[in-house]
Design an enzyme around this catalytic site. Sequence first.
Site, mmCIF file in Angstrom:
data_model
loop_
_atom_site.group_PDB
_atom_site.id
_atom_site.type_symbol
_atom_site.label_atom_id
_atom_site.label_comp_id
_atom_site.label_asym_id
_atom_site.label_seq_id
_atom_site.Cartn_x
_atom_site.Cartn_y
_atom_site.Cartn_z
ATOM 1 N N MET A 172 0.848 -1.196 0.000
ATOM 2 C CA MET A 172 0.000 0.000 0.000
ATOM 3 C C MET A 172 0.885 1.248 0.000
ATOM 4 O O MET A 172 0.426 2.344 0.318
ATOM 5 C CB MET A 172 -0.942 -0.014 1.196
ATOM 6 C CG MET A 172 -1.899 -1.202 1.145
ATOM 7 S SD MET A 172 -3.444 -0.947 2.014
ATOM 8 C CE MET A 172 -2.871 -0.656 3.667
ATOM 9 N N LEU B 227 6.754 3.049 1.432
ATOM 10 C CA LEU B 227 7.641 1.886 1.580
ATOM 11 C C LEU B 227 8.765 2.146 2.579
ATOM 12 O O LEU B 227 9.281 3.252 2.676
ATOM 13 C CB LEU B 227 8.234 1.518 0.214
ATOM 14 C CG LEU B 227 7.210 1.281 -0.905
ATOM 15 C CD1 LEU B 227 7.920 0.947 -2.209
ATOM 16 C CD2 LEU B 227 6.224 0.177 -0.522
ATOM 17 N N HIS B 228 9.122 1.094 3.320
ATOM 18 C CA HIS B 228 10.195 1.178 4.314
ATOM 19 C C HIS B 228 11.084 -0.057 4.175
ATOM 20 O O HIS B 228 10.907 -0.867 3.242
ATOM 21 C CB HIS B 228 9.608 1.323 5.721
ATOM 22 C CG HIS B 228 8.556 0.304 6.039
ATOM 23 N ND1 HIS B 228 8.818 -1.041 6.144
ATOM 24 C CD2 HIS B 228 7.208 0.436 6.227
ATOM 25 C CE1 HIS B 228 7.710 -1.687 6.417
ATOM 26 N NE2 HIS B 228 6.701 -0.825 6.459
ATOM 27 N N GLY C 6 11.112 -2.791 5.643
ATOM 28 C CA GLY C 6 10.385 -4.063 5.611
ATOM 29 C C GLY C 6 10.015 -4.426 4.175
ATOM 30 O O GLY C 6 10.256 -5.544 3.708
ATOM 31 N N HIS C 7 9.440 -3.443 3.455
ATOM 32 C CA HIS C 7 9.099 -3.682 2.043
ATOM 33 C C HIS C 7 10.370 -3.951 1.233
ATOM 34 O O HIS C 7 10.394 -4.818 0.352
ATOM 35 C CB HIS C 7 8.401 -2.462 1.436
ATOM 36 C CG HIS C 7 7.102 -2.106 2.090
ATOM 37 N ND1 HIS C 7 6.950 -1.001 2.882
ATOM 38 C CD2 HIS C 7 5.890 -2.715 2.070
ATOM 39 C CE1 HIS C 7 5.707 -0.932 3.323
ATOM 40 N NE2 HIS C 7 5.041 -1.961 2.847
ATOM 41 N N GLY D 78 5.167 -10.091 4.280
ATOM 42 C CA GLY D 78 5.925 -10.033 5.523
ATOM 43 C C GLY D 78 5.220 -10.771 6.650
ATOM 44 O O GLY D 78 3.987 -10.791 6.731
ATOM 45 N N LYS E 46 5.134 -9.790 9.563
ATOM 46 C CA LYS E 46 4.529 -8.854 10.517
ATOM 47 C C LYS E 46 3.004 -8.951 10.430
ATOM 48 O O LYS E 46 2.315 -8.915 11.435
ATOM 49 C CB LYS E 46 4.983 -7.425 10.259
ATOM 50 C CG LYS E 46 4.416 -6.526 11.322
ATOM 51 C CD LYS E 46 5.007 -5.184 11.298
ATOM 52 C CE LYS E 46 3.952 -4.151 11.575
ATOM 53 N NZ LYS E 46 2.887 -4.091 10.600
ATOM 54 N N GLN F 77 -2.516 -12.195 7.797
ATOM 55 C CA GLN F 77 -2.678 -11.965 6.356
ATOM 56 C C GLN F 77 -1.906 -13.019 5.559
ATOM 57 O O GLN F 77 -2.424 -13.570 4.582
ATOM 58 C CB GLN F 77 -2.167 -10.559 6.016
ATOM 59 C CG GLN F 77 -2.027 -10.280 4.533
ATOM 60 C CD GLN F 77 -1.716 -8.830 4.247
ATOM 61 O OE1 GLN F 77 -2.597 -7.989 4.289
ATOM 62 N NE2 GLN F 77 -0.475 -8.514 3.950
ATOM 63 N N LYS G 222 8.979 -2.474 11.839
ATOM 64 C CA LYS G 222 8.785 -1.432 10.822
ATOM 65 C C LYS G 222 7.345 -1.480 10.328
ATOM 66 O O LYS G 222 6.808 -2.562 10.065
ATOM 67 C CB LYS G 222 9.705 -1.679 9.632
ATOM 68 C CG LYS G 222 11.177 -1.626 9.987
ATOM 69 C CD LYS G 222 11.816 -0.383 9.448
ATOM 70 C CE LYS G 222 13.319 -0.416 9.730
ATOM 71 N NZ LYS G 222 13.946 0.866 9.484
#
Length: 283
Positions: free
Chosen positions: A30, A33-34, A36-37, A147, A149, A153, A184
Amino acid sequence: MRIYEEISKIRETVRAWKQDGLTIGFVPTMGYLHEGHKSLIDTARRENDRVVVSIFVNPMQFGPSEDFASYPRDLEQDAGLCEDAGVDVIFHPTAEEMYTDGFCSYVDMNGLTTELCGKSRPTHFRGVQTVVLKLFNIVTPDRAYFGQKDAQQLAVIKRMVTDLNVGTEIVGCPIIREKDGLAKSSRNTYLNEEERKAALILHKSLEVGKALLESGETDAAAVKAAITAELETEPLAKIDYVDVVDFDTVTPVEKTEGPVLVAIAVYIGKTRLIDNFITCNAL
Ligand code: PAF
């Protein structure tokens, strides 16, 4: 790197790649981005000939009182990160492109979505499954990266591709944390300085639960109680849930035998954060 808004354009590119026998790795996001992405993109880059990242704040997965309108967006910054990471195409559709007039087909599930986040976000996973299946149908990836996290999902998407015979391999990737342990998340940006400090209680409480399990505790209720007690030491934290579930079926367990997911959702001020750990490498 190319950025497409139209489904027809990405389809055309994908078709050409497939004709050349190239594999496609896909990272649905979505945006905002950080690291993690970035770790998902890096893994996709290593494992595939071409990488597609979608950036779409999906209205269908937000409840009426949730943060759809305020969800952070920064396409320019995201494009920079993707370019540097070697992404081939960003797919950035509008809501109208994804949900045409008269849209009324959904993907739903009878299990896996009733516990954890499904309790306080009853329509969330229907929105996630619907958009992810649509994105899979558009991008037709060989592999898609999610991920840990968002562990529920990940479990839901794995189940969906099995149940609906989707020919995409789902690859789960570990949680990426800030140096001080905070997982993150694009939503960390909502936290003010005081809340940012308070948010450390999520990771700290999970560490308490993990230590208890490592000391030989197998009673899920005891683990939940220890995590809850630790969370309650932080005045800014309001617990949504603390749960111990089977990782594959997302159903509560009494004993922590086999791979279990220990997951929490906590409000820090108005921001709802999630975090978790899995007892053995079940990704
Ligand atoms: O995890 C997310 O960012 C979203 O739920 C996803 C998978 C991109 C679907 O909108």
